[in-house]
Design a protein around this motif. Structure first.
Motif, short mmCIF file in Angstrom:
data_model
loop_
_atom_site.label_atom_id
_atom_site.label_comp_id
_atom_site.label_asym_id
_atom_site.label_seq_id
_atom_site.Cartn_x
_atom_site.Cartn_y
_atom_site.Cartn_z
N LEU A 109 -0.57 11.34 -36.64
CA LEU A 109 0.81 10.99 -36.30
C LEU A 109 0.85 10.09 -35.07
CD1 LEU A 109 2.56 14.42 -36.89
CD2 LEU A 109 2.91 12.32 -38.20
N GLN A 110 0.05 10.42 -34.08
CA GLN A 110 0.03 9.61 -32.86
C GLN A 110 -0.44 8.19 -33.15
OE1 GLN A 110 -2.52 11.11 -29.76
NE2 GLN A 110 -1.51 9.88 -28.21
N GLU A 111 -1.47 8.05 -33.97
CA GLU A 111 -1.98 6.73 -34.34
C GLU A 111 -0.91 5.91 -35.06
OE1 GLU A 111 -5.69 5.78 -36.59
OE2 GLU A 111 -6.46 7.45 -35.39
N ALA A 112 -0.17 6.57 -35.92
CA ALA A 112 0.83 5.86 -36.74
C ALA A 112 2.06 5.44 -35.93
CB ALA A 112 1.25 6.74 -37.91
N PHE A 113 2.44 6.23 -34.93
CA PHE A 113 3.70 6.00 -34.26
C PHE A 113 3.59 5.55 -32.80
CE2 PHE A 113 4.91 8.87 -37.75
CZ PHE A 113 5.85 8.07 -38.35
N CYS A 114 2.41 5.53 -32.26
CA CYS A 114 2.27 5.12 -30.84
C CYS A 114 1.53 3.80 -30.71
CB CYS A 114 1.55 6.18 -30.05
SG CYS A 114 2.49 7.70 -29.92
#
Length: 48
Positions: A43-48
């Motif tokens: 999730l962090q990779e996709a949204f940050c």
């Protein structure tokens, strides 16, 4: 959004509207800590 998260990231979420929170997503914490950490990293990779 939920379908994209599952298809692209392998992270399952459901709409919050069924739980009184329309416009939000619901995430389950019912996983071992390693699996949960991997999902958060995706999730962090996709949204940050």
């Amino acid at each position: 959004m939920g379908d994209w998260l599952l298809d692209e990231l392998g992270v399952a979420m459901v709409p919050g509207s069924g739980f009184g929170a329309p416009g939000h997503m619901r995430l389950s914490f019912a996983a071992d800590s390693d699996t949960f950490a991997k999902g958060l990293a995706r999730l962090q990779e996709a949204f940050c």
